[in-house]
Design an enzyme around this catalytic site. Structure first.
Site, mmCIF file in Angstrom:
data_model
loop_
_atom_site.group_PDB
_atom_site.id
_atom_site.type_symbol
_atom_site.label_atom_id
_atom_site.label_comp_id
_atom_site.label_asym_id
_atom_site.label_seq_id
_atom_site.Cartn_x
_atom_site.Cartn_y
_atom_site.Cartn_z
ATOM 1 N N GLU A 87 0.803 -1.220 0.000
ATOM 2 C CA GLU A 87 0.000 0.000 0.000
ATOM 3 C C GLU A 87 0.839 1.275 0.000
ATOM 4 O O GLU A 87 0.297 2.369 -0.180
ATOM 5 C CB GLU A 87 -0.946 -0.020 1.199
ATOM 6 C CG GLU A 87 -2.051 -1.065 1.046
ATOM 7 C CD GLU A 87 -2.992 -1.139 2.236
ATOM 8 O OE1 GLU A 87 -2.600 -0.680 3.324
ATOM 9 O OE2 GLU A 87 -4.107 -1.657 2.079
ATOM 10 N N GLU A 118 6.884 -21.945 8.079
ATOM 11 C CA GLU A 118 7.383 -21.009 9.083
ATOM 12 C C GLU A 118 8.444 -21.644 9.976
ATOM 13 O O GLU A 118 9.170 -20.954 10.681
ATOM 14 C CB GLU A 118 6.244 -20.475 9.945
ATOM 15 C CG GLU A 118 5.667 -21.470 10.929
ATOM 16 C CD GLU A 118 4.569 -20.857 11.786
ATOM 17 O OE1 GLU A 118 4.621 -21.071 13.004
ATOM 18 O OE2 GLU A 118 3.684 -20.176 11.245
#
Length: 304
Positions: A87, A118
Site C-alpha cells: 500500500e 514457518e
C-alpha cells in the site's frame, strides 16, 4: 531469541476466560464479545508508543540514507507485512523496492495456507541474503507468538549483515527474549478463539504497521499537513482526490487545478510547488530535490 518446542505457556496460546462458552453465544453476544476484547488493541498500542516512535525515527533516517524497510513474517503476520508494503506505492508514490514484505512460502502463501514453512529458519536467512540486505536497511520481524523460526532466522541474518532489526510480538519479554535493536510488544491477551492470532494479534499488528509506515512517510516529507500530496494519480478516484487536495490548498478552480496537475506530470506535490512559487515543472523538481522531497521546506526556503 528463544526457539521453543513447547509453546502452550505463551500468552497468544492461552485460554481466554471471557470466551469459555463461545460456542453457546448468540450472534449478538459474539459481536459484543469481539468488541469488548478488541478494545485491548488500543491499550496495547499505547503501551508500545515509545518503541513505535523509535521505529519511525530510525526507519525514516535509514530510508533517507538510501536504505530500505523490510517486513518479515509467516502466516497472518507475513500477510499483514506484505499488505502494508504493497500500500505504500499508491499512497506515497514510493518505488516498490523501498518497503518490501517477505512472507514464508512466498507469494503463494498470500492466498493459500503454508504455515509449515514457518519452521524453516534457514529460509528466513535465505530471504535476507537474496535481497542483499545491508547496514543501511531496517528489518522488522513480525511474529505474534515470538518464536517463529522463519522470522528468527531472518532477523539473525539481518543482524549479521549490520541491518537495524526490530522485533514485533504479542507475548511479554519474559516469555520470549530478543536481541533486536528495538523490541515492540503488543500485548492484547489470549484470543477469543484460543491460539487464533489472526484475531486481536492480527488487528493490533495491522494498527502498528499503519502507524510505522505512515509515520515514516510523514517524516520523509510525503505529507503536507494531513494531505496525501505524494499520492499516485493512477485512476479516477485518485485523480479526484488529487484535485480536491489542490482545491483545498490553493485558490484554484477545479478546472485550473486539473490543468496544473497535468502540467506537473500528475504530481500533486509538484503542482502545489509550481503554484506557490511560479516555477515551471523542471525548476520545481530541482527545488524539491534540494530539500529531499519535503514540499514545506522547499516552499518556505524558496527565494524569488
Amino acid at each position: 531469541m528463544n526457539n521453543l518446542e513447547e509453546r502452550g505457556h505463551l500468552l497468544t496460546e492461552q485460554i481466554n476466560p471471557n470466551s469459555q462458552n463461545l460456542d453457546q453465544l448468540s450472534s449478538l453476544e459474539l459481536v459484543e464479545l469481539f468488541n469488548q476484547e478488541d478494545s485491548q488493541t488500543i491499550a496495547a498500542i499505547a503501551a508500545a508508543r515509545t518503541q513505535l516512535a523509535q521505529t519511525i525515527d530510525i526507519t525514516a533516517e535509514a530510508l533517507r540514507q538510501g536504505g530500505r524497510l523490510f517486513y518479515v513474517g509467516a502466516g497472518t503476520s507475513g500477510r499483514l507485512g506484505v499488505l502494508d508494503a504493497a500500500e505504500c506505492p499508491p499512497t506515497f508514490c514510493t518505488p516498490p523496492e523501498l518497503v518490501q514484505g517477505i512472507i514464508a512460502g512466498g507469494a503463494g502463501a498470500l492466498v493459500r495456507s503454508s504455515e509449515d514453512l514457518e519452521d524453516r529458519a534457514e529460509d528466513g536467512a535465505a530471504a535476507i541474503a537474496q535481497r542483499q540486505v545491508t547496514q543501511l536497511d531496517v528489518v522488522v520481524g513480525i511474529t505474534a507468538g515470538g518464536t517463529t523460526p522463519f522470522v528468527q532466522g531472518a532477523l539473525q541474518a539481518a543482524q549479521s549483515r549490520g541491518a537495524t532489526t526490530i522485533f514485533m510480538a504479542c507475548v511479554p519479554i519474559e516469555q520470549v527474549t530478543t536481541s533486536a535493536d528495538i523490541d515492540i510488544r503488543l500485548l492484547v491477551g489470549p484470543e477469543i478463539l484460543a491460539g487464533s492470532t489472526r484475531l486481536k494479534a492480527g488487528t493490533v499488528t495491522k494498527m502498528a504497521l499503519n502507524i510505522i509506515s505512515t509515520g515514516v512517510m510523514v517524516k520523509l516529507g510525503k505529507v503536507y499537513g494531513n494531505r496525501m500530496v505524494d499520492v499516485a494519480v493512477t485512476n479516477t478516484k485518485l485523480r479526484d482526490r488529487a484535485l480536491r487536495i489542490l482545491n483545498d490548498l490553493t485558490d484554484l478552480s477545479r478546472e485550473a487545478a486539473g490543468y496544473l496537475l497535468e502540467r506537473s506530470g500528475r504530481s500533486v506535490k509538484l503542482a502545489l510547488l509550481m503554484h506557490w512559487t511560479g516555477l515551471e515543472k523542471q525548476e520545481a523538481e530541482t527545488l524539491l530535490t534540494e530539500h529531499q522531497g519535503n514540499i514545506r521546506q522547499a516552499a518556505e526556503n524558496y527565494q524569488k
